[in-house]
Write an enzyme that holds these catalytic residues in place. Structure first.
Site, mmCIF file in Angstrom:
data_model
loop_
_atom_site.group_PDB
_atom_site.id
_atom_site.type_symbol
_atom_site.label_atom_id
_atom_site.label_comp_id
_atom_site.label_asym_id
_atom_site.label_seq_id
_atom_site.Cartn_x
_atom_site.Cartn_y
_atom_site.Cartn_z
ATOM 1 N N CYS A 136 0.826 -1.208 0.000
ATOM 2 C CA CYS A 136 0.000 0.000 0.000
ATOM 3 C C CYS A 136 0.860 1.257 0.000
ATOM 4 O O CYS A 136 1.334 1.684 1.054
ATOM 5 C CB CYS A 136 -0.941 -0.018 1.206
ATOM 6 S SG CYS A 136 -1.984 1.443 1.301
ATOM 7 N N CYS A 139 -0.437 4.073 2.060
ATOM 8 C CA CYS A 139 -0.202 3.939 3.506
ATOM 9 C C CYS A 139 1.258 4.226 3.857
ATOM 10 O O CYS A 139 1.540 4.887 4.849
ATOM 11 C CB CYS A 139 -0.504 2.532 4.001
ATOM 12 S SG CYS A 139 -1.921 1.759 3.269
ATOM 13 N N ASP A 140 2.183 3.690 3.086
ATOM 14 C CA ASP A 140 3.581 3.659 3.517
ATOM 15 C C ASP A 140 4.541 4.497 2.675
ATOM 16 O O ASP A 140 5.725 4.582 2.994
ATOM 17 C CB ASP A 140 4.075 2.191 3.510
ATOM 18 C CG ASP A 140 3.239 1.328 4.446
ATOM 19 O OD1 ASP A 140 2.823 1.842 5.499
ATOM 20 O OD2 ASP A 140 2.985 0.160 4.119
#
Ligand code: NDP
Length: 313
Positions: A136, A139-140
């Site tokens: 992701c 997300c990261d």
């Protein structure tokens, strides 16, 4: 069996879709019973900031958002069971929902089991999960400022992730197993013309290498059968998602890649009285807000269906 309690609504799965179905069906006084699964909250539990959910102007952490959703569902009487459903029987009504040895009966079932990101399945990928390997970028990605990273995949998700990562990384490699992308032309063109992105065609990642954190990838060119080391600090796997429908195979109509088929514009599945919402029936949008929207639809569809069958208790 005859003296067993029959639930109005059993909700299977607890991400934004399931919790929203819980909020709506408990407010409709249906006293829903929700199986949260072993890891309540779904995919948002592995997300950091959620900045695109309306109502949270400053953004909110994924796990915090799911806690708020859960509280709201509980406030109106949704009963939560922190277990995973292992089997269902939709062949006759009331439906059977099983968690291990325990059997529950239900007049309607709302399925919101979501989807899971696919991984390459090589052992070193698992070893470096959260230490440079991610599924992701949203997300990261921000953890990979001023370093080089790689994305695996050739679909729209891979394109989107690669483009997103250019905000942080100095260089983004897209590693694809064929010599053309599956992605839509507009997305593929953006990737192909981006100065920070290089595409490595006909290639697969055979090993993730590093010490504590990822340092490089062993990349094999399938056509030439040659292997090279690619120095990167991050690997983003973007090869699609798998809907969590194993327990529904043979019970409900699924599409060719396993998503539950719903009647367009509704949450009705192929079995009357069984409804599906969220990512488990949505390969296209896969957003928290769209999942929540269909969770609301499922609760309303279930309530109206119970009314029509004179089964509301
Ligand atoms: P897709 O199934 O479309 O693409 C998956 C990609 O990963 C393919 O290129 C595939 O290769 C590759 N792949 C699959 N398995 C492996 C493996 N084991 N090793 C290496 N490569 C592998 O999934 P997406 O998640 O990209 O997209 C899903 C759906 O969501 C699509 O309909 C897409 O259009 C949509 N979507 C739309 C977006 C938008 O419009 N903004 C954004 C994101 C998704 P191959 O091509 O060789 O099969």
């Amino acid at each position: 069996m005859s003296d067993m309690n029959v639930e109005n609504v059993v909700i299977v799965g607890s991400g934004p879709a399931g919790y929203t179905a819980g909020i709506y069906s408990s407010r409709a006084l249906l006293k829903p019973l929700m199986f949260e699964g072993d890891q309540p909250g779904g995919q948002l539990m592995t997300t950091t900031d959620v900045e695109n959910y309306p109502g949270f102007a400053e953004g909110i952490l994924g796990p915090e958002m799911m806690e708020v959703f859960k509280k709201q569902a509980e406030r109106f009487g949704t009963r939560m069971i922190p277990k995973t459903v292992t089997k269902v029987d939709f062949s006759k009504r009331p439906f059977k929902v099983m968690a291990g040895d325990e059997v529950y009966l239900a007049n309607t079932v709302i399925i919101s089991t979501g989807a899971t990101a696919k991984y390459l399945g090589i052992p070193s990928e698992k070893k470096y999960m959260g230490k440079g390997v991610s599924a992701c970028a949203t997300c990261d990605g921000a953890f990979f400022r001023n370093v080089e990273v790689a994305v695996v995949g050739g679909g729209d998700t891979a394109m989107e992730e690669a483009l997103f990562l250019t905000r942080f990384a100095t260089k983004v490699y897209v590693i694809h197993r064929r010599d053309e992308f599956r992605a839509s032309k507009i997305m593929a063109d953006k990737v192909l013309s981006h100065p920070k992105i290089s595409v490595i065609w006909n290639s697969e990642v055979v090993e993730v290498q590093g010490e504590k954190l990822v340092k490089s990838l062993k990349v094999r060119n399938i056509v030439e059968n040659s292997t090279t080391d690619l120095k990167v600090d991050g690997l983003f796997v973007a090869i699609g998602h798998k809907p969590n429908t194993d327990i529904f195979a043979g019970q409900l109509e699924l599409n060719n890649v396993g998503y539950i088929i719903t009647k367009p514009g509704t949450t009705y599945t192929s079995v009357d009285g069984v409804f599906a919402c969220g990512d488990v029936q949505d390969p296209t949008y896969r957003q928290a807000v769209t999942a929540a929207g269909t969770g609301c639809m499922a609760a309303i569809d279930a309530e109206r269906w119970l009314e029509k069958q004179h089964l509301k208790r």
